[in-house]
Design an enzyme around this catalytic site. Sequence first.
Site, PDB file in Angstrom:
ATOM      1  N   TYR A  60       0.839  -1.206   0.000  1.00  0.00           N
ATOM      2  CA  TYR A  60       0.000   0.000   0.000  1.00  0.00           C
ATOM      3  C   TYR A  60       0.871   1.252   0.000  1.00  0.00           C
ATOM      4  O   TYR A  60       0.635   2.194  -0.749  1.00  0.00           O
ATOM      5  CB  TYR A  60      -0.911  -0.017   1.232  1.00  0.00           C
ATOM      6  CG  TYR A  60      -1.943   1.086   1.222  1.00  0.00           C
ATOM      7  CD1 TYR A  60      -3.245   0.838   0.760  1.00  0.00           C
ATOM      8  CD2 TYR A  60      -1.639   2.370   1.660  1.00  0.00           C
ATOM      9  CE1 TYR A  60      -4.196   1.834   0.742  1.00  0.00           C
ATOM     10  CE2 TYR A  60      -2.587   3.378   1.642  1.00  0.00           C
ATOM     11  CZ  TYR A  60      -3.866   3.114   1.192  1.00  0.00           C
ATOM     12  OH  TYR A  60      -4.806   4.106   1.167  1.00  0.00           O
ATOM     13  N   PHE A 112      -7.301  19.569 -24.817  1.00  0.00           N
ATOM     14  CA  PHE A 112      -7.983  18.279 -24.932  1.00  0.00           C
ATOM     15  C   PHE A 112      -9.333  18.360 -24.211  1.00  0.00           C
ATOM     16  O   PHE A 112      -9.503  19.171 -23.303  1.00  0.00           O
ATOM     17  CB  PHE A 112      -7.098  17.189 -24.313  1.00  0.00           C
ATOM     18  CG  PHE A 112      -7.692  15.818 -24.453  1.00  0.00           C
ATOM     19  CD1 PHE A 112      -7.834  15.226 -25.699  1.00  0.00           C
ATOM     20  CD2 PHE A 112      -8.123  15.107 -23.335  1.00  0.00           C
ATOM     21  CE1 PHE A 112      -8.389  13.962 -25.823  1.00  0.00           C
ATOM     22  CE2 PHE A 112      -8.677  13.845 -23.464  1.00  0.00           C
ATOM     23  CZ  PHE A 112      -8.808  13.275 -24.705  1.00  0.00           C
ATOM     24  N   ASP A 113     -10.302  17.512 -24.605  1.00  0.00           N
ATOM     25  CA  ASP A 113     -11.666  17.671 -24.075  1.00  0.00           C
ATOM     26  C   ASP A 113     -11.764  17.526 -22.552  1.00  0.00           C
ATOM     27  O   ASP A 113     -12.436  18.316 -21.895  1.00  0.00           O
ATOM     28  CB  ASP A 113     -12.687  16.776 -24.800  1.00  0.00           C
ATOM     29  CG  ASP A 113     -12.353  15.304 -24.767  1.00  0.00           C
ATOM     30  OD1 ASP A 113     -11.247  14.943 -24.312  1.00  0.00           O
ATOM     31  OD2 ASP A 113     -13.179  14.487 -25.204  1.00  0.00           O
ATOM     32  N   ASP A 203       0.633  19.074 -21.103  1.00  0.00           N
ATOM     33  CA  ASP A 203      -0.282  17.942 -21.174  1.00  0.00           C
ATOM     34  C   ASP A 203       0.416  16.937 -22.086  1.00  0.00           C
ATOM     35  O   ASP A 203       0.554  17.166 -23.286  1.00  0.00           O
ATOM     36  CB  ASP A 203      -1.624  18.430 -21.741  1.00  0.00           C
ATOM     37  CG  ASP A 203      -2.658  17.323 -21.811  1.00  0.00           C
ATOM     38  OD1 ASP A 203      -2.330  16.178 -21.450  1.00  0.00           O
ATOM     39  OD2 ASP A 203      -3.794  17.604 -22.225  1.00  0.00           O
ATOM     40  N   ALA A 205       0.420  13.455 -22.960  1.00  0.00           N
ATOM     41  CA  ALA A 205       0.040  12.106 -23.396  1.00  0.00           C
ATOM     42  C   ALA A 205       0.943  11.549 -24.504  1.00  0.00           C
ATOM     43  O   ALA A 205       1.299  10.381 -24.495  1.00  0.00           O
ATOM     44  CB  ALA A 205      -1.415  12.109 -23.850  1.00  0.00           C
ATOM     45  N   LYS A 246      -1.420   6.505 -23.364  1.00  0.00           N
ATOM     46  CA  LYS A 246      -0.927   6.837 -24.706  1.00  0.00           C
ATOM     47  C   LYS A 246       0.545   6.424 -24.796  1.00  0.00           C
ATOM     48  O   LYS A 246       0.842   5.259 -24.944  1.00  0.00           O
ATOM     49  CB  LYS A 246      -1.098   8.326 -24.991  1.00  0.00           C
ATOM     50  CG  LYS A 246      -2.496   8.940 -25.108  1.00  0.00           C
ATOM     51  CD  LYS A 246      -3.642   8.327 -24.488  1.00  0.00           C
ATOM     52  CE  LYS A 246      -4.947   9.078 -24.542  1.00  0.00           C
ATOM     53  NZ  LYS A 246      -5.067  10.325 -23.815  1.00  0.00           N
ATOM     54  N   HIS A 438     -20.490  14.070 -25.538  1.00  0.00           N
ATOM     55  CA  HIS A 438     -20.264  13.120 -26.640  1.00  0.00           C
ATOM     56  C   HIS A 438     -20.107  11.685 -26.175  1.00  0.00           C
ATOM     57  O   HIS A 438     -20.361  10.758 -26.934  1.00  0.00           O
ATOM     58  CB  HIS A 438     -19.050  13.547 -27.472  1.00  0.00           C
ATOM     59  CG  HIS A 438     -17.797  13.763 -26.676  1.00  0.00           C
ATOM     60  ND1 HIS A 438     -17.651  14.807 -25.789  1.00  0.00           N
ATOM     61  CD2 HIS A 438     -16.636  13.073 -26.619  1.00  0.00           C
ATOM     62  CE1 HIS A 438     -16.451  14.760 -25.241  1.00  0.00           C
ATOM     63  NE2 HIS A 438     -15.814  13.708 -25.725  1.00  0.00           N
TER      64      HIS A 438
HETATM   65  C1  LIG Z   1      -6.131  11.174 -23.265  1.00  0.00           C
HETATM   66  C2  LIG Z   1      -5.719  12.523 -22.969  1.00  0.00           C
HETATM   67  C3  LIG Z   1      -6.001  13.111 -21.738  1.00  0.00           C
HETATM   68  C4  LIG Z   1      -6.819  12.434 -20.657  1.00  0.00           C
HETATM   69  O1  LIG Z   1      -6.247  11.244 -20.263  1.00  0.00           O
HETATM   70  P1  LIG Z   1      -7.104   9.953 -19.822  1.00  0.00           P
HETATM   71  O2  LIG Z   1      -6.051   8.975 -19.463  1.00  0.00           O
HETATM   72  O3  LIG Z   1      -7.941   9.553 -20.987  1.00  0.00           O
HETATM   73  O4  LIG Z   1      -7.926  10.359 -18.655  1.00  0.00           O
HETATM   74  C5  LIG Z   1      -5.553  14.394 -21.531  1.00  0.00           C
HETATM   75  N1  LIG Z   1      -4.883  15.061 -22.485  1.00  0.00           N
HETATM   76  C6  LIG Z   1      -4.607  14.528 -23.686  1.00  0.00           C
HETATM   77  C7  LIG Z   1      -3.852  15.303 -24.696  1.00  0.00           C
HETATM   78  C8  LIG Z   1      -5.034  13.246 -23.978  1.00  0.00           C
HETATM   79  O5  LIG Z   1      -4.784  12.726 -25.182  1.00  0.00           O
END
Ligand SMILES: *Cc1c(COP(=O)(O)O)cnc(C)c1O
Length: 451
Positions: A60, A112-113, A203, A205, A246, A438
């Site tokens: 843990y 990103f969304d 950000d 990913a 990703k 969406h």
């Molecule tokens: C996928 C993604 C996120 C969110 O990540 P999740 O693991 O899906 O929660 C944030 N920013 C970008 C650019 C992404 O491609």
Amino acid sequence: MVEPIYRSTRSEREQWIREAGYNLFNLRSEQVYIDLLTDSGTGAMSDNQWAAIMTGDESYAGSSSFFRLKETVKKLFGFDYFLPTHQGRAAENVLFSVLVKEGDLVPGNSHFDTTKGHIEFRRATAIDCTISESFEPGILHPFKGNIDLVQLKKVLDTHPKDRIPFIILTLTCNSSGGQPVSMQNIREVKALAEQYGIPLLFDSARFAENAWFISRREAGYEAKTIKEIVFEMYSYADGMTMSSKKDGIVNIGGFIATKHKDWYDQACTYNIMFEGFVTYGGMAGRDMNALAVGLEEASETAYLESRIGQVQYLGAQLSGYGIEVQQPFGGHAIFVNARHFLPHVPKEEFIAQTLCIELYLEAGIRGVEVGTLMADRDPESRENRYPKLEFMRLALPRRVYTNLHLDVVAAALKNVFDRRNTITSGYRILEEAPILRHFTVKLEPIGERPV
Ligand SMILES: *Cc1c(COP(=O)(O)O)cnc(C)c1O
């Protein structure tokens, strides 16, 4: 690991998509032949990742898997402070709980969304400062994820500093077509941020794909390794949020890393509340092990060459057929310009969604809408926001499909393209959620659907 895929009939697909409320997120995976919905968590893990899974430490607190991952993050990105989370949006939730307040502005390149969702959920505003070339699919700009510095400066000049908690750069920029940001742009944004005393967040990913594009397209980086480029990129950042699904090439996971102890200290509390204790944050020890290996593998040139090469392979076929896609091709996906593809469908009837449904009906291939449904309603007026571009995104899972699968995708989309003039109407909304609609929206077709 391999798995069989099922080739369905058109009448089966008509029934399934109807039952799914014409929302491809509501389909069962067995109802999909080739799944290009997302490259998120859909990659295939390597032998070394599976081996690392076997030695995961599920303590843990203080798990050795945590320290292995923390050291990898330090080595690749240079950050001392590290918090695992269960995925990327969780990292956003935790870090933005510390940084974003009501009335704030967060400038960046096409957010990103979920990032935008976490900003707007806190009654703050995301301001898109992406260069205008990004919104012209035919223009061949090498770094369409770049920030327009004049636009950014204007935002910084016209708002008090304490209303802008950070600038966010998405690498690569998913929403604009998996488009990279150049090292020069990163450096210039950093200089501006520093001048105004505002932190810079990445950000992250697809950090490795971004570095690959820098190595191929930016002078001075040809001879550098991907890891050297990544390290330089992050030397300009105050912190990062990461969706490990990703470029971590794992099925689940995320993290926050930063050089600021005060951010980390405050984020720890939110992490414990929302995610888990600070040394696992919603991840199993074995998954942290697999992620440590995945981050290393994703930032190897040979892997990136094959990965991004596959995306280019699909893009070249589609544009060869006269289908307009975001150019140059992005790192993780091909973005098909739906307005060009379906010129007769009115924008009120969700053009890109209509195209996604047509491709599914044609051959059981699942893409995803990056258009008006995803752009959602204006939080104030509640009117639909019509984005500058309507895309159908075809995202390629990492290390999963062969180019033969992509040949099927290209042929199917060409069939739809050949009958595009018969598609003259789209869909209307039956039910929708107040935010991030969406994912759960239910639709119904307008007018007769030609077959
Ligand atoms: C996928 C993604 C996120 C969110 O990540 P999740 O693991 O899906 O929660 C944030 N920013 C970008 C650019 C992404 O491609």
